[in-house]
Design a protein around this motif. Structure first.
Motif, PDB file in Angstrom:
ATOM      1  N   GLY A 133       3.993  -1.073   6.555  1.00 47.82           N
ATOM      2  CA  GLY A 133       3.078  -0.394   6.544  1.00 47.82           C
ATOM      3  C   GLY A 133       1.902  -1.004   5.260  1.00 47.82           C
ATOM      4  O   GLY A 133       0.828  -1.012   5.921  1.00 47.82           O
ATOM      5  N   PHE A 134       2.982  -1.156   4.580  1.00 49.35           N
ATOM      6  CA  PHE A 134       1.776  -1.988   3.271  1.00 49.35           C
ATOM      7  C   PHE A 134       2.744  -2.269   2.520  1.00 49.35           C
ATOM      8  O   PHE A 134       3.712  -2.013   1.797  1.00 49.35           O
ATOM      9  CB  PHE A 134       1.352  -0.348   3.205  1.00 49.35           C
ATOM     10  N   ALA A 135       1.640  -3.757   1.978  1.00 48.77           N
ATOM     11  CA  ALA A 135       2.857  -4.451   0.584  1.00 48.77           C
ATOM     12  C   ALA A 135       3.531  -4.008  -0.231  1.00 48.77           C
ATOM     13  O   ALA A 135       4.295  -4.333  -0.843  1.00 48.77           O
ATOM     14  CB  ALA A 135       1.449  -5.478   0.811  1.00 48.77           C
ATOM     15  N   VAL A 136       2.857  -2.697  -0.495  1.00 51.10           N
ATOM     16  CA  VAL A 136       3.156  -2.211  -2.135  1.00 51.10           C
ATOM     17  C   VAL A 136       4.856  -0.927  -1.654  1.00 51.10           C
ATOM     18  O   VAL A 136       4.995  -0.869  -2.119  1.00 51.10           O
ATOM     19  CB  VAL A 136       1.980  -1.121  -2.743  1.00 51.10           C
ATOM     20  N   PHE A 137       4.469  -0.615  -0.437  1.00 52.52           N
ATOM     21  CA  PHE A 137       5.871  -0.253  -0.005  1.00 52.52           C
ATOM     22  C   PHE A 137       6.691  -1.429   0.311  1.00 52.52           C
ATOM     23  O   PHE A 137       7.867  -0.829  -0.203  1.00 52.52           O
ATOM     24  CB  PHE A 137       5.578   0.555   1.333  1.00 52.52           C
ATOM     25  N   VAL A 138       6.779  -1.978   0.360  1.00 51.93           N
ATOM     26  CA  VAL A 138       7.605  -3.133   0.942  1.00 51.93           C
ATOM     27  C   VAL A 138       8.309  -3.493  -0.798  1.00 51.93           C
ATOM     28  O   VAL A 138       9.319  -3.341  -1.287  1.00 51.93           O
ATOM     29  CB  VAL A 138       7.088  -4.268   1.279  1.00 51.93           C
ATOM     30  N   GLU A 185       0.683 -10.180   5.648  1.00 50.57           N
ATOM     31  CA  GLU A 185       0.879  -9.039   4.227  1.00 50.57           C
ATOM     32  C   GLU A 185      -0.186  -9.761   2.657  1.00 50.57           C
ATOM     33  O   GLU A 185      -0.795  -8.574   2.537  1.00 50.57           O
ATOM     34  CB  GLU A 185       2.042  -8.972   4.529  1.00 50.57           C
ATOM     35  N   CYS A 186       0.072 -11.051   3.046  1.00 46.98           N
ATOM     36  CA  CYS A 186      -0.228 -11.507   1.798  1.00 46.98           C
ATOM     37  C   CYS A 186      -2.194 -11.677   1.813  1.00 46.98           C
ATOM     38  O   CYS A 186      -2.893 -11.459   1.099  1.00 46.98           O
ATOM     39  CB  CYS A 186       0.239 -12.787   1.715  1.00 46.98           C
ATOM     40  N   ALA A 187      -1.767 -12.419   3.040  1.00 43.17           N
ATOM     41  CA  ALA A 187      -3.737 -12.046   3.066  1.00 43.17           C
ATOM     42  C   ALA A 187      -4.229 -10.693   3.086  1.00 43.17           C
ATOM     43  O   ALA A 187      -5.884 -10.839   2.412  1.00 43.17           O
ATOM     44  CB  ALA A 187      -3.580 -12.692   4.794  1.00 43.17           C
ATOM     45  N   ALA A 188      -3.656  -9.860   3.422  1.00 38.88           N
ATOM     46  CA  ALA A 188      -4.412  -8.725   3.180  1.00 38.88           C
ATOM     47  C   ALA A 188      -4.309  -8.206   2.056  1.00 38.88           C
ATOM     48  O   ALA A 188      -5.294  -7.742   1.490  1.00 38.88           O
ATOM     49  CB  ALA A 188      -3.695  -7.388   4.640  1.00 38.88           C
ATOM     50  N   LEU A 189      -3.471  -8.512   1.208  1.00 33.83           N
ATOM     51  CA  LEU A 189      -3.946  -8.505  -0.125  1.00 33.83           C
ATOM     52  C   LEU A 189      -4.889  -9.060  -0.312  1.00 33.83           C
ATOM     53  O   LEU A 189      -5.453  -8.796  -1.945  1.00 33.83           O
ATOM     54  CB  LEU A 189      -2.569  -8.646  -0.693  1.00 33.83           C
ATOM     55  N   ALA A 190      -4.667 -10.213  -0.685  1.00 36.40           N
ATOM     56  CA  ALA A 190      -6.106 -11.172  -0.894  1.00 36.40           C
ATOM     57  C   ALA A 190      -7.644 -10.439  -0.159  1.00 36.40           C
ATOM     58  O   ALA A 190      -7.956 -10.437  -1.801  1.00 36.40           O
ATOM     59  CB  ALA A 190      -5.816 -12.942  -0.248  1.00 36.40           C
ATOM     60  N   GLU A 191      -7.145  -9.640   0.742  1.00 34.79           N
ATOM     61  CA  GLU A 191      -8.998  -9.318   1.141  1.00 34.79           C
ATOM     62  C   GLU A 191      -8.959  -8.003   0.091  1.00 34.79           C
ATOM     63  O   GLU A 191     -10.333  -7.978  -0.838  1.00 34.79           O
ATOM     64  CB  GLU A 191      -8.641  -9.211   2.652  1.00 34.79           C
ATOM     65  N   LEU A 192      -8.170  -6.905   0.040  1.00 38.77           N
ATOM     66  CA  LEU A 192      -8.186  -6.314  -1.370  1.00 38.77           C
ATOM     67  C   LEU A 192      -8.458  -6.332  -2.194  1.00 38.77           C
ATOM     68  O   LEU A 192      -9.404  -6.042  -2.994  1.00 38.77           O
ATOM     69  CB  LEU A 192      -6.472  -5.547  -1.018  1.00 38.77           C
ATOM     70  N   GLY A 193      -8.178  -7.243  -2.857  1.00 37.85           N
ATOM     71  CA  GLY A 193      -8.267  -8.203  -4.464  1.00 37.85           C
ATOM     72  C   GLY A 193      -7.172  -7.626  -5.628  1.00 37.85           C
ATOM     73  O   GLY A 193      -6.560  -6.297  -5.011  1.00 37.85           O
ATOM     74  N   LYS A 194      -6.923  -8.955  -6.570  1.00 35.26           N
ATOM     75  CA  LYS A 194      -6.095  -8.032  -7.314  1.00 35.26           C
ATOM     76  C   LYS A 194      -5.631  -6.687  -8.466  1.00 35.26           C
ATOM     77  O   LYS A 194      -5.363  -5.259  -8.519  1.00 35.26           O
ATOM     78  CB  LYS A 194      -5.684  -8.468  -8.178  1.00 35.26           C
ATOM     79  N   ASP A 195      -7.203  -6.370  -8.346  1.00 35.50           N
ATOM     80  CA  ASP A 195      -7.462  -5.809  -9.266  1.00 35.50           C
ATOM     81  C   ASP A 195      -7.931  -3.709  -8.217  1.00 35.50           C
ATOM     82  O   ASP A 195      -7.188  -3.089  -8.746  1.00 35.50           O
ATOM     83  CB  ASP A 195      -9.011  -5.213  -9.977  1.00 35.50           C
ATOM     84  N   LYS A 196      -8.027  -3.871  -7.188  1.00 35.47           N
ATOM     85  CA  LYS A 196      -8.194  -2.528  -6.550  1.00 35.47           C
ATOM     86  C   LYS A 196      -6.712  -2.768  -6.298  1.00 35.47           C
ATOM     87  O   LYS A 196      -5.958  -1.384  -5.856  1.00 35.47           O
ATOM     88  CB  LYS A 196      -8.902  -3.004  -5.047  1.00 35.47           C
ATOM     89  N   LEU A 197      -5.782  -3.797  -6.085  1.00 32.47           N
ATOM     90  CA  LEU A 197      -4.542  -3.194  -5.432  1.00 32.47           C
ATOM     91  C   LEU A 197      -3.636  -3.233  -6.505  1.00 32.47           C
ATOM     92  O   LEU A 197      -2.807  -1.782  -6.524  1.00 32.47           O
ATOM     93  CB  LEU A 197      -3.653  -5.016  -5.520  1.00 32.47           C
ATOM     94  N   ARG A 198      -3.683  -3.356  -7.691  1.00 28.29           N
ATOM     95  CA  ARG A 198      -3.384  -2.628  -8.815  1.00 28.29           C
ATOM     96  C   ARG A 198      -3.710  -1.109  -9.397  1.00 28.29           C
ATOM     97  O   ARG A 198      -2.751  -0.390  -9.368  1.00 28.29           O
ATOM     98  CB  ARG A 198      -3.960  -3.391  -9.970  1.00 28.29           C
ATOM     99  N   GLU A 199      -4.921  -0.830  -8.983  1.00 26.93           N
ATOM    100  CA  GLU A 199      -5.849   0.692  -8.435  1.00 26.93           C
ATOM    101  C   GLU A 199      -4.254   1.164  -7.837  1.00 26.93           C
ATOM    102  O   GLU A 199      -4.182   2.259  -8.011  1.00 26.93           O
ATOM    103  CB  GLU A 199      -6.631   0.833  -8.521  1.00 26.93           C
ATOM    104  N   GLN A 200      -4.527   0.903  -6.459  1.00 22.95           N
ATOM    105  CA  GLN A 200      -3.517   1.000  -4.897  1.00 22.95           C
ATOM    106  C   GLN A 200      -1.914   1.943  -5.584  1.00 22.95           C
ATOM    107  O   GLN A 200      -1.426   2.913  -5.662  1.00 22.95           O
ATOM    108  CB  GLN A 200      -4.220   0.745  -4.444  1.00 22.95           C
ATOM    109  N   THR A 201      -1.497   1.132  -6.258  1.00 21.78           N
ATOM    110  CA  THR A 201      -0.313   0.919  -6.553  1.00 21.78           C
ATOM    111  C   THR A 201       0.323   1.631  -7.620  1.00 21.78           C
ATOM    112  O   THR A 201       0.849   2.704  -7.466  1.00 21.78           O
ATOM    113  CB  THR A 201       0.376  -0.387  -7.351  1.00 21.78           C
ATOM    114  N   LYS A 202      -0.938   1.366  -8.859  1.00 25.98           N
ATOM    115  CA  LYS A 202      -0.731   2.918 -10.209  1.00 25.98           C
ATOM    116  C   LYS A 202      -0.861   4.112  -8.617  1.00 25.98           C
ATOM    117  O   LYS A 202      -0.028   5.570  -9.666  1.00 25.98           O
ATOM    118  CB  LYS A 202      -2.212   2.841 -10.387  1.00 25.98           C
ATOM    119  N   LYS A 203      -1.872   4.649  -7.952  1.00 30.28           N
ATOM    120  CA  LYS A 203      -2.358   5.214  -7.067  1.00 30.28           C
ATOM    121  C   LYS A 203      -0.747   5.922  -6.520  1.00 30.28           C
ATOM    122  O   LYS A 203      -0.406   7.216  -6.787  1.00 30.28           O
ATOM    123  CB  LYS A 203      -3.308   5.678  -6.358  1.00 30.28           C
ATOM    124  N   ILE A 204      -0.387   5.052  -6.147  1.00 29.29           N
ATOM    125  CA  ILE A 204       0.596   5.783  -4.768  1.00 29.29           C
ATOM    126  C   ILE A 204       1.594   5.974  -6.014  1.00 29.29           C
ATOM    127  O   ILE A 204       2.777   6.919  -5.571  1.00 29.29           O
ATOM    128  CB  ILE A 204       1.340   4.409  -4.134  1.00 29.29           C
TER     129      ILE A 204
END
Length: 133
Positions: A70-75, A30-49
């Motif tokens: 299913g997705f680290a942000v949900f966890v 899950e951490c590797a998937a977040l790294a692939e996504l990148g912090k900026d996109k992760l922050r955007e997706q978190t805010k969107k969720i």
């Protein structure tokens, strides 16, 4: 609730006393998937969720709108009590029945990002393909 004056340490101490919240963690995958996504996109997706699933005054399926995996942000939402309006009331003092403000969404986004940082460490340690386009 202001992101700059929010007491993160008090929240972390309170979450640490919850056996339910403390059982959540992220796998290396899950951490590797977040790294692939990148912090900026992760922050955007978190805010969107948070905006789509939690911000309305009466969220659709409140109490069961956040999957457990299913997705680290949900966890992270469950680990930080950002998963439903009832948990927001208990842990953040945000009343149910009214829409979240943009400031509250910013605080909750920061809480989730801090939790992910604490549980994944430096995401740069994972090899990933840079976004070329």
């Amino acid at each position: 609730m202001d992101a700059d004056s929010f007491d993160y340490a008090a929240l972390e101490a309170r979450l640490a006393r919850s056996k339910f919240r403390m059982r959540f963690c992220l796998s290396e995958k899950e951490c590797a998937a977040l790294a692939e996504l990148g912090k900026d996109k992760l922050r955007e997706q978190t805010k969107k969720i948070l905006t789509e699933r939690l911000a309305p005054a009466h969220p659709f399926h409140d109490g069961s709108q956040t999957p457990m995996r299913g997705f680290a942000v949900f966890v992270a939402q469950h680990a930080t009590a950002c998963c439903c309006r009832s948990c927001l009331r208990k842990f953040y003092g945000i009343a149910e029945g009214r829409a979240l403000t943009s400031g509250e969404i910013d605080v909750l986004t920061r809480v989730i990002m801090r939790w992910i940082d604490a549980h994944c460490g430096d995401l740069e340690r994972f090899a990933h393909t840079p976004d070329l386009f």
